[in-house]
Design a protein around this motif. Sequence first.
Motif, short mmCIF file in Angstrom:
data_model
loop_
_atom_site.label_atom_id
_atom_site.label_comp_id
_atom_site.label_asym_id
_atom_site.label_seq_id
_atom_site.Cartn_x
_atom_site.Cartn_y
_atom_site.Cartn_z
N GLU A 1 0.59 -0.82 -0.29
CA GLU A 1 -0.18 0.21 -0.22
C GLU A 1 0.79 0.95 0.20
OE1 GLU A 1 -1.94 -0.93 3.75
OE2 GLU A 1 -3.64 -2.33 2.32
N ARG B 1 2.81 1.96 -3.48
CA ARG B 1 2.30 1.58 -4.50
C ARG B 1 2.76 3.37 -5.97
NH1 ARG B 1 -4.20 1.03 -2.61
NH2 ARG B 1 -2.73 -1.08 -2.08
N ASP C 1 -7.40 -7.40 1.07
CA ASP C 1 -8.14 -5.88 2.35
C ASP C 1 -8.12 -6.80 3.43
OD1 ASP C 1 -7.51 -4.15 1.76
OD2 ASP C 1 -9.22 -3.38 0.80
#
Length: 346
Positions: free
Chosen positions: A63, A66, A316
Amino acid sequence: MSLKGTQRLVRTSFSYEKSINWFPGHMMAGLREMRDQMRNVDLVVETRDARIPLSSINKQFEELVRSRQRVVVYNKADLAPISIQSTVKKEMAKRSQHVLFTDTSVDRSVKQILELAKTLVKDDPVKYQQLVVMVVGMPNVGKSSLINALRRIGVRKGKAASTGAKPGVTRAVSGKIRVLEKPTVYLVDTPGVMVPHIPDPIAAIKVALTGKYRGIKDNIADESVLADYLLFRLNLLNNVDYCNVLGIEKPTDDISDLLQMLGKKIGALRRGGEVDTDKTIHFFLRTFRQGKFGRVCLDDLDEESVEETFRRNLEDALPSKNQQRKAKRTAQRQRTLERARSKNLI
């Protein structure tokens, strides 16, 4: 030595259900600093452990990086089988991850990173008048050792980052460290950041097994389980040379038998001649962590296992109840600080 004739004793699966969580405050603070500094970073070097090429993947870095160019560096390559490198590179390439393998004691392997930095500058010298590289990874995958090696090779200077066997040596994002002069390349060291919750208990064991070099402190993980899994894995890989290394007579798939034989061999005895299992377990784990059992990969690298790792760890996931409580307390403290600032109380 061979396991022929004893194959029926070898377990083909290992069951463990307890999850392991370790995410102290300095990691959360370090992660925030990384996010804040990311806008000034040109290239991210994500460092993983070659002995656990799947289990050392941290979703938080997926994350975080990215929007930046990234190279994945599998460090400690001298402790993992050379045969895994092509498989790992192929599987990671499917997911647009460029992979290098490094051993910080071998200059030519570390030079690959400097050559990549040079290529980026050469391809766009206007954009990259100087290149800033951030090194991230789980605790003690060798980030600081990698930085010191890059500095030694690039500018012929000594240590710039502290190193150590215990997790948490680097506890804050450092300033820029010059590792190349022409072109100008700086590195930024960061604290090791664990996955707050490892959903797969076996993956958590693997992360803990690579031990004080990995990031889960030994008193958080049950060391007897780590030793049992290590024995299981060595037998599964038919890596029974551990008998010669430890000086015991024959391979076994029973951790109690191993500890009795090994404890007597190394003299780890209590008063009355009883084997001190704690000392014996420490010796067994330390021997593995020092690479004395040869090159070992703890992860399965078949296509199904790789797919499952990315599905399970990179999708997630709902935070645990403990994580939710911590997040709530953090948010409350933040609101209190903001109110105090608005009233000029602090």
